[in-house]
Design an enzyme around this catalytic site. Sequence first.
Site, PDB file in Angstrom:
ATOM      1  N   ASP A 193       1.423 -12.879  -4.110  1.00 14.21           N
ATOM      2  CA  ASP A 193       1.593 -14.313  -4.419  1.00 14.21           C
ATOM      3  C   ASP A 193       2.099 -15.085  -3.201  1.00 14.21           C
ATOM      4  OD1 ASP A 193       4.193 -13.317  -4.372  1.00 14.21           O
ATOM      5  OD2 ASP A 193       4.791 -14.168  -6.305  1.00 14.21           O
ATOM      6  N   GLU A 194       2.586 -14.346  -2.186  1.00 14.81           N
ATOM      7  CA  GLU A 194       3.132 -15.040  -1.012  1.00 14.81           C
ATOM      8  C   GLU A 194       2.061 -15.811  -0.241  1.00 14.81           C
ATOM      9  OE1 GLU A 194       6.153 -13.102   1.295  1.00 14.81           O
ATOM     10  OE2 GLU A 194       6.598 -11.701  -0.322  1.00 14.81           O
ATOM     11  N   TYR A 209       3.840 -12.149   7.782  1.00 12.98           N
ATOM     12  CA  TYR A 209       3.370 -11.213   6.738  1.00 12.98           C
ATOM     13  C   TYR A 209       2.384 -11.917   5.805  1.00 12.98           C
ATOM     14  CZ  TYR A 209       3.361  -8.941   2.154  1.00 12.98           C
ATOM     15  OH  TYR A 209       2.957  -8.403   0.947  1.00 12.98           O
ATOM     16  N   LYS A 245      -1.714 -11.324   5.168  1.00  5.82           N
ATOM     17  CA  LYS A 245      -2.298 -10.995   3.859  1.00  5.82           C
ATOM     18  C   LYS A 245      -3.344 -12.054   3.477  1.00  5.82           C
ATOM     19  CE  LYS A 245      -1.301  -8.052   1.407  1.00  5.82           C
ATOM     20  NZ  LYS A 245      -1.799  -6.661   1.300  1.00  5.82           N
TER      21      LYS A 245
HETATM   22  N1  LIG Z   1       6.228  -4.870  -2.980  1.00  6.63           N
HETATM   23  C1  LIG Z   1       5.864  -5.968  -3.603  1.00  6.63           C
HETATM   24  O1  LIG Z   1       6.653  -6.581  -4.318  1.00  6.63           O
HETATM   25  C2  LIG Z   1       4.445  -6.480  -3.473  1.00  6.63           C
HETATM   26  C3  LIG Z   1       4.065  -7.569  -4.256  1.00  6.63           C
HETATM   27  C4  LIG Z   1       2.727  -8.010  -4.175  1.00  6.63           C
HETATM   28  C5  LIG Z   1       1.840  -7.372  -3.333  1.00  6.63           C
HETATM   29  N2  LIG Z   1       2.250  -6.333  -2.568  1.00  6.63           N
HETATM   30  C6  LIG Z   1       1.243  -5.663  -1.721  1.00  6.63           C
HETATM   31  O2  LIG Z   1       1.073  -4.360  -2.246  1.00  6.63           O
HETATM   32  C7  LIG Z   1       0.773  -3.439  -1.202  1.00  6.63           C
HETATM   33  C8  LIG Z   1       1.738  -2.289  -1.235  1.00  6.63           C
HETATM   34  O3  LIG Z   1       3.074  -2.786  -1.092  1.00  6.63           O
HETATM   35  P1  LIG Z   1       4.325  -1.803  -1.086  1.00  6.63           P
HETATM   36  O4  LIG Z   1       5.500  -2.604  -1.456  1.00  6.63           O
HETATM   37  O5  LIG Z   1       3.989  -0.591  -1.841  1.00  6.63           O
HETATM   38  O6  LIG Z   1       4.381  -1.459   0.473  1.00  6.63           O
HETATM   39  P2  LIG Z   1       5.105  -0.264   1.224  1.00  6.63           P
HETATM   40  O7  LIG Z   1       5.566  -0.833   2.518  1.00  6.63           O
HETATM   41  O8  LIG Z   1       6.101   0.414   0.336  1.00  6.63           O
HETATM   42  O9  LIG Z   1       3.934   0.798   1.474  1.00  6.63           O
HETATM   43  C9  LIG Z   1       2.919   0.577   2.391  1.00  6.63           C
HETATM   44  C10 LIG Z   1       2.219   1.908   2.631  1.00  6.63           C
HETATM   45  O10 LIG Z   1       1.113   1.668   3.517  1.00  6.63           O
HETATM   46  C11 LIG Z   1       1.115   2.663   4.534  1.00  6.63           C
HETATM   47  N3  LIG Z   1       0.510   2.109   5.739  1.00  6.63           N
HETATM   48  C12 LIG Z   1       0.991   1.124   6.544  1.00  6.63           C
HETATM   49  N4  LIG Z   1       0.156   0.897   7.566  1.00  6.63           N
HETATM   50  C13 LIG Z   1      -0.900   1.737   7.395  1.00  6.63           C
HETATM   51  C14 LIG Z   1      -2.106   1.964   8.110  1.00  6.63           C
HETATM   52  N5  LIG Z   1      -2.398   1.285   9.235  1.00  6.63           N
HETATM   53  N6  LIG Z   1      -2.969   2.882   7.641  1.00  6.63           N
HETATM   54  C15 LIG Z   1      -2.704   3.604   6.510  1.00  6.63           C
HETATM   55  N7  LIG Z   1      -1.555   3.438   5.807  1.00  6.63           N
HETATM   56  C16 LIG Z   1      -0.676   2.516   6.235  1.00  6.63           C
HETATM   57  C17 LIG Z   1       2.592   3.028   4.727  1.00  6.63           C
HETATM   58  O11 LIG Z   1       2.744   4.311   5.330  1.00  6.63           O
HETATM   59  C18 LIG Z   1       3.085   2.971   3.299  1.00  6.63           C
HETATM   60  O12 LIG Z   1       2.909   4.213   2.657  1.00  6.63           O
HETATM   61  C19 LIG Z   1       0.828  -4.241   0.094  1.00  6.63           C
HETATM   62  O13 LIG Z   1      -0.479  -4.571   0.460  1.00  6.63           O
HETATM   63  C20 LIG Z   1       1.617  -5.489  -0.271  1.00  6.63           C
HETATM   64  O14 LIG Z   1       1.198  -6.577   0.504  1.00  6.63           O
HETATM   65  C21 LIG Z   1       3.541  -5.863  -2.607  1.00  6.63           C
END
Ligand SMILES: NC(=O)c1ccc[n+]([C@@H]2O[C@H](COP(=O)([O-])OP(=O)(O)OC[C@H]3O[C@@H](n4cnc5c(N)ncnc54)[C@H](O)[C@@H]3O)[C@@H](O)[C@H]2O)c1
Length: 339
Positions: free
Chosen positions: A126-127, A153, A157
């Site tokens: 949502d960001e 960030y 996205k």
């Molecule tokens: N956490 C939230 O509240 C939230 C909310 C909405 C959307 N998102 C989206 O959901 C997704 C996951 O978020 P999260 O909180 O689990 O993130 P996270 O940071 O916990 O996990 C990210 C994972 O991606 C891997 N990674 C990073 N760069 C990489 C690369 N180049 N190649 C392969 N793997 C790679 C990391 O090793 C890690 O395991 C993201 O795309 C984020 O934008 C997160």
Amino acid sequence: MKIAVTGGAGFIGSNFIFHMLKAHPEDRVICLDKLTYAGNLSTLASVMDNPNFHFVKLDICDREGVYKLFEEEHPDMVVNFAAESHVDRSIENPEIFLQTNIIGTSVLMNACRKYGIQRYHQVSTDEVYGDLPLDRPNLFFTETTPIHTSSPYSSSKAGADLLVLAYHRTYGLPVTISRCSNNYGPYHFPEKLIPLMIINALHDKPLPVYGDGLNVRDWLYVEDHCRAIDLILQKGKVGEIYNVGGHNEMRNIDIVKLICKELGKPERLITHVTDRKGHDRRYAIDPTKIYNELEWLPETKFADGIKKTIKWYLENQEWWENIVNGEYQGYYERMYGRR
Ligand SMILES: NC(=O)c1ccc[n+]([C@@H]2O[C@H](COP(=O)([O-])OP(=O)(O)OC[C@H]3O[C@@H](n4cnc5c(N)ncnc54)[C@H](O)[C@@H]3O)[C@@H](O)[C@H]2O)c1
């Protein structure tokens, strides 16, 4: 069905893998993860021996490696969670965010074009909509709200989202996008608000709250997000964006006070620190579309979800202690380095 899940050693990706292996035991899940500081292979320990699960250490920006994997595995679907995900880190060092979040997305989609795919799903946030004022509580983000990002960030996205839509329009790639609000739950990396506060409170350490702490986020239990993505994969319309949120707006300061209450810790641990640069004030999702079209509704109320989350952190101290003391970074080498 063979599903490639990128970033599956992270917070939401790992929860999604657990959900898929349970909900669709006939499917095969391949996890691709670079294991950055945010990826923790021990998170996936419980599924490592599952014959329907396979882990590959791979950077999504590594074109050769990604193509080789597609050639060998021919996944039917790709769900892209892999990202640099921490706003504060993006303020310190934006470039890796552009690399992974935009270039990595394009490498994956090019592989999908080359080898064919039934669905490419982009996990967005949502960001990308920027923020809302605190004094207009009736305003929400819908799927047609213009993109208006604040941080490196969210800009990375948003750039990826635009590219995903362009690949659909230009090349006919069968894509979907979900834009979710803030998630919370098990396996959340300790630098993020809720786990950080739980862990610091347990150690009677100061609880650092940015600025006045009045910033509002819409919190969703991670399993509800995973169910939403699963539904989009099954019933979502190609080319569409789906907002995912729980109508559960909370001020940061109230979350921290709630954690203190649940853990029996004094609120005097709360310390206000200099605000994050460009800190968004309020995020609030309108999830009407995913409810109307896919009948998705969140199942976990925040009052229950936060209790479950705190309980999980209390019962899984080894998991987060290994992260806090850096041990987890050697886990892959110890477990799999010589295999
Ligand atoms: N956490 C939230 O509240 C939230 C909310 C909405 C959307 N998102 C989206 O959901 C997704 C996951 O978020 P999260 O909180 O689990 O993130 P996270 O940071 O916990 O996990 C990210 C994972 O991606 C891997 N990674 C990073 N760069 C990489 C690369 N180049 N190649 C392969 N793997 C790679 C990391 O090793 C890690 O395991 C993201 O795309 C984020 O934008 C997160």
